[in-house]
Design a protein around this motif. Structure first.
Motif, short mmCIF file in Angstrom:
data_model
loop_
_atom_site.label_atom_id
_atom_site.label_comp_id
_atom_site.label_asym_id
_atom_site.label_seq_id
_atom_site.Cartn_x
_atom_site.Cartn_y
_atom_site.Cartn_z
N ASP A 176 0.84 -1.19 0.00
CA ASP A 176 0.00 0.00 0.00
C ASP A 176 0.87 1.25 0.00
O ASP A 176 2.02 1.23 0.43
CB ASP A 176 -0.94 0.00 1.21
N ASN A 177 0.26 2.34 -0.46
CA ASN A 177 0.97 3.60 -0.66
C ASN A 177 1.13 4.37 0.65
O ASN A 177 0.53 5.43 0.84
CB ASN A 177 0.23 4.47 -1.66
N LEU A 178 1.92 3.82 1.54
CA LEU A 178 2.19 4.49 2.81
C LEU A 178 3.69 4.62 2.97
O LEU A 178 4.43 3.73 2.52
CB LEU A 178 1.64 3.66 3.97
N VAL A 215 5.47 0.52 -4.48
CA VAL A 215 4.77 -0.11 -5.60
C VAL A 215 4.31 0.98 -6.55
O VAL A 215 3.93 2.07 -6.12
CB VAL A 215 3.54 -0.91 -5.12
N ASP A 216 4.36 0.70 -7.84
CA ASP A 216 3.89 1.71 -8.79
C ASP A 216 3.38 1.09 -10.08
O ASP A 216 4.13 0.37 -10.76
CB ASP A 216 5.02 2.71 -9.10
N ARG A 217 2.16 1.35 -10.38
CA ARG A 217 1.56 1.13 -11.69
C ARG A 217 0.19 1.80 -11.63
O ARG A 217 -0.54 1.64 -10.65
CB ARG A 217 1.41 -0.36 -12.00
N ILE A 218 -0.16 2.54 -12.65
CA ILE A 218 -1.47 3.19 -12.65
C ILE A 218 -2.51 2.19 -13.16
O ILE A 218 -2.41 1.70 -14.29
CB ILE A 218 -1.41 4.50 -13.48
N MET A 281 9.94 9.53 -2.90
CA MET A 281 9.87 10.08 -4.26
C MET A 281 8.51 9.76 -4.87
O MET A 281 7.83 10.63 -5.41
CB MET A 281 10.99 9.48 -5.11
N LYS A 282 8.12 8.50 -4.79
CA LYS A 282 6.89 8.09 -5.47
C LYS A 282 5.65 8.67 -4.80
O LYS A 282 4.75 9.17 -5.46
CB LYS A 282 6.86 6.55 -5.51
N LEU A 283 5.62 8.60 -3.46
CA LEU A 283 4.44 9.10 -2.76
C LEU A 283 4.24 10.60 -2.97
O LEU A 283 3.13 11.08 -3.14
CB LEU A 283 4.56 8.84 -1.26
N LEU A 286 4.40 11.29 -7.41
CA LEU A 286 3.26 10.73 -8.14
C LEU A 286 1.96 10.92 -7.35
O LEU A 286 1.06 11.66 -7.74
CB LEU A 286 3.48 9.25 -8.47
N ASN A 287 1.88 10.27 -6.20
CA ASN A 287 0.60 10.31 -5.48
C ASN A 287 0.24 11.72 -5.03
O ASN A 287 -0.93 12.10 -5.02
CB ASN A 287 0.62 9.33 -4.30
N GLY A 288 1.25 12.51 -4.65
CA GLY A 288 0.97 13.89 -4.22
C GLY A 288 0.34 14.70 -5.34
O GLY A 288 -0.65 15.41 -5.14
N THR A 289 0.90 14.59 -6.54
CA THR A 289 0.33 15.37 -7.65
C THR A 289 -0.97 14.74 -8.15
O THR A 289 -1.86 15.44 -8.63
CB THR A 289 1.33 15.53 -8.81
N HIS A 290 -1.08 13.41 -8.02
CA HIS A 290 -2.36 12.77 -8.34
C HIS A 290 -3.48 13.39 -7.48
O HIS A 290 -4.54 13.73 -7.98
CB HIS A 290 -2.27 11.28 -8.03
N SER A 291 -3.20 13.47 -6.18
CA SER A 291 -4.24 14.02 -5.28
C SER A 291 -4.49 15.49 -5.59
O SER A 291 -5.64 15.93 -5.60
CB SER A 291 -3.84 13.82 -3.82
N GLN A 367 -6.92 10.06 4.61
CA GLN A 367 -5.90 9.04 4.84
C GLN A 367 -4.68 9.24 3.95
O GLN A 367 -3.65 8.61 4.15
CB GLN A 367 -6.47 7.63 4.55
N LYS A 368 -4.83 10.06 2.92
CA LYS A 368 -3.78 10.19 1.91
C LYS A 368 -2.95 11.47 2.05
O LYS A 368 -1.76 11.49 1.74
CB LYS A 368 -4.40 10.17 0.51
N LEU A 369 -3.61 12.57 2.46
CA LEU A 369 -2.90 13.85 2.44
C LEU A 369 -1.61 13.86 3.26
O LEU A 369 -0.61 14.42 2.81
CB LEU A 369 -3.81 14.98 2.95
N GLN A 371 0.88 11.74 3.95
CA GLN A 371 2.11 11.24 3.31
C GLN A 371 2.30 11.78 1.90
O GLN A 371 3.41 11.78 1.38
CB GLN A 371 2.13 9.69 3.31
N ARG A 372 1.23 12.22 1.27
CA ARG A 372 1.36 12.66 -0.13
C ARG A 372 1.75 14.14 -0.23
O ARG A 372 2.49 14.53 -1.13
CB ARG A 372 0.04 12.46 -0.87
N ILE A 373 1.19 14.97 0.66
CA ILE A 373 1.35 16.42 0.51
C ILE A 373 1.88 17.09 1.78
O ILE A 373 2.75 17.95 1.73
CB ILE A 373 -0.01 17.05 0.09
C1 CS2 Z 1 -3.73 6.90 -6.92
C2 CS2 Z 1 -2.91 5.61 -6.89
O1 CS2 Z 1 -5.93 6.24 -6.37
C3 CS2 Z 1 -4.94 6.88 -6.00
O2 CS2 Z 1 -4.94 7.49 -4.95
O3 CS2 Z 1 -2.92 7.99 -6.61
O4 CS2 Z 1 -3.73 4.50 -6.96
C4 CS2 Z 1 -1.87 5.58 -8.02
O5 CS2 Z 1 -2.47 5.44 -9.26
C5 CS2 Z 1 -0.89 4.46 -7.82
O6 CS2 Z 1 -0.28 4.58 -6.57
C6 CS2 Z 1 0.17 4.46 -8.92
O7 CS2 Z 1 1.20 3.60 -8.59
#
Ligand code: CS2
Length: 475
Positions: A176-178, A215-218, A281-283, A286-291, A367-369, A371-373
């Motif tokens: 998980d993305n933690l 872990v990383d894959r969209i 780096m990834k959190l 990637l995840n920070g800008t995703h959010s 739950q995401k902010l 670690q992401r931002i």
């Molecule tokens: C996304 C992740 O749904 C989300 O919060 O940021 O699922 C993201 O696509 C993956 O971590 C990519 O590895």
């Protein structure tokens, strides 16, 4: 869907024994970890069949069982789709139907690893501190009931059963993305175990292994229209395919009980001593800008990340975030150029074949902010107007009404509380401090540090809207 297409079935090839139990079978693991494990067995053998479990609902089991748990993985890139069948899941247990069956399966001596994708909230911890939340209803249940509901509860009961049987523990491999995800799951397991039986906790502490992973894959949630797309590519009816981007990465701390693991190194998994720089780096990148794109893009009327990335304002905005706000406080992992990583991310976001909904990524923001931002904001030495705008957009989003007055379907374990706090004021200087007082999300130091810029950003969102606010920052 043409009704006459044959249903996907599993091959008649000999099966490996189960060596892995996976908790929380969602699209991500089926498109990431399961594929690596299948490839590792194809490359180097081993009994690493996967017994999957859902801790919640029967939907995935019901869809996969009639096809022998085989499914199609459709790789979707700008050059088109390619499909393959993944045939590594041997069986599936729906824990609420029979929690003792899951615990018994995890206590099978052949099981060496338990992998998890239970999402951030599945660890039942306080996202701001990482402590197990002992008053979480599932944890409170698991403290008094031998048939567990929570992921930490299932792990503790299964480890207890193995100890009584004189077995070695399994490795707990969270996906998980933690940040420092292995440490988080270890802490939740040890806290719960200590509350139940201090000797058990001491055994887990001494013998258990909880490697951290990046872990990383969209992999967007599979949508109904994706089934037709998969049928067109494969000629089979598949009730539960997964759609994923071409890119994948898995960085794993090489620390397994008795070194028992599939030959992940043979299939491109990066086995390292320290995952932390890769995770950060990834959190954050990637995840920070995703959010950030999820909240701002949703408010601006963009349905997907690809739509955001195709909008020049948001493309410039996200580049601003990387270049001026996130990269300056990151330490690059060995062999990585963070500016190249950012450029590659933008290309991935632009992939028009991946329809990753802003609404999906916006889920569970509480739950995401952190670690992401918020980690970046805590460490920043210079102002971060873009990330403060993202936090303000989250606050606007959890208020439950979009920029054209339509209701937002906010999904978050704290949704009711967030709504109450958002509704407690009518101006930026009332609403923002109310939400910043939520200690499960904002630690005191971060709340103080960002109060003024987030209030300003929130006011801009109210007067100008998300797109214009992003444009002011991106130039
Ligand atoms: C996304 C992740 O749904 C989300 O919060 O940021 O699922 C993201 O696509 C993956 O971590 C990519 O590895």
């Amino acid at each position: 869907m043409p009704a006459d297409l044959p249903r996907l079935t599993r091959s008649e090839a000999p099966r490996p024994n189960v060596g892995i139990v996976h908790l929380g079978l969602g699209a991500f693991f089926r498109a990431h970890g399961a594929i690596y494990v299948a490839e590792a067995m194809a490359a180097s053998g081993g009994d690493w069949g996967i017994l999957a479990a859902s801790l919640q609902s029967p939907g995935t089991r019901d869809a996969l069982k009639p096809q022998g748990y085989a499914y199609s993985a459709l790789q979707a890139g700008p050059e088109g789709d390619t499909a393959r069948v993944i045939d590594v899941i041997e069986d599936m247990i729906v824990a609420p139907e029979d929690p003792s069956a899951l615990v018994a399966a995890m206590a099978d001596p052949r099981v060496k690893i338990v992998t998890l994708t239970v999402t951030e909230k599945g660890y039942c911890h306080d996202p701001a501190t990482g402590d197990l939340n002992l008053s979480h209803p599932d944890i409170a249940h698991d403290l008094h009931n031998p048939l567990p509901k929570s992921a930490p509860g299932v792990l503790v009961r299964a480890l207890a059963t193995r100890r009584v049987a004189g077995l070695r523990p399994f490795t707990v491999l969270t996906c998980d993305n933690l940040p420092e995800n292995g440490k988080i799951v270890r802490r939740t397991v040890l806290t719960l175990a200590a509350a139940l039986d201090p000797d058990l906790a001491a055994w887990i502490e001494a013998e258990g292994r909880f490697p951290s992973t990046m872990v990383d894959r969209i992999v967007p949630a599979t949508k109904p229209e994706d089934l037709d797309r998969v049928e067109a590519a494969t000629g089979h009816h598949d009730a539960a395919p997964v759609i994923h981007e071409p890119f994948r990465q898995w960085v794993v701390e090489d620390d397994f009980v008795d070194d028992a693991r599939p030959d992940l190194g043979a299939v491109g998994v990066n086995l390292v001593a320290d995952v932390a720089p890769f995770e950060l780096m990834k959190l954050r990148m990637l995840n920070g800008t995703h959010s950030a794109l999820a909240y701002l893009g949703y408010l601006a009327g963009h349905g997907t990340i690809a739509d955001c990335a195709a909008d020049p304002v948001f493309a410039r905005f996200v580049q601003h975030l990387w270049r001026h706000e996130i990269i300056p406080v990151l330490t690059p992992p060995p062999g990585t150029d963070l500016h190249d990583y950012a450029a590659a991310l933008l290309e991935r976001y632009r992939n028009p074949a991946i329809r990753h909904r802003t609404w999906q990524i916006a889920m569970d923001g509480s739950q995401k902010l952190p670690q992401r931002i918020l980690g970046t904001l805590r460490e920043a030495k210079t102002p971060c107007p873009g990330l403060c705008l993202a936090v303000a957009a989250w606050m606007r989003y959890v208020g439950g009404t979009d920029e054209v007055g339509q209701p937002i379907d906010v999904r978050d374990p704290l949704a009711a509380e967030l709504r109450r706090l958002a509704d407690s004021g009518s101006t930026a200087s009332e609403t923002v401090p109310a939400l910043l007082s939520l200690r499960a999300v904002f630690s005191e130091d971060v709340a103080q540090k960002i109060a003024a810029p987030v209030t300003e950003a929130y006011a801009t969102l109210l007067t100008k809207g998300a797109r214009a606010a992003a444009q002011e920052i991106a130039g």
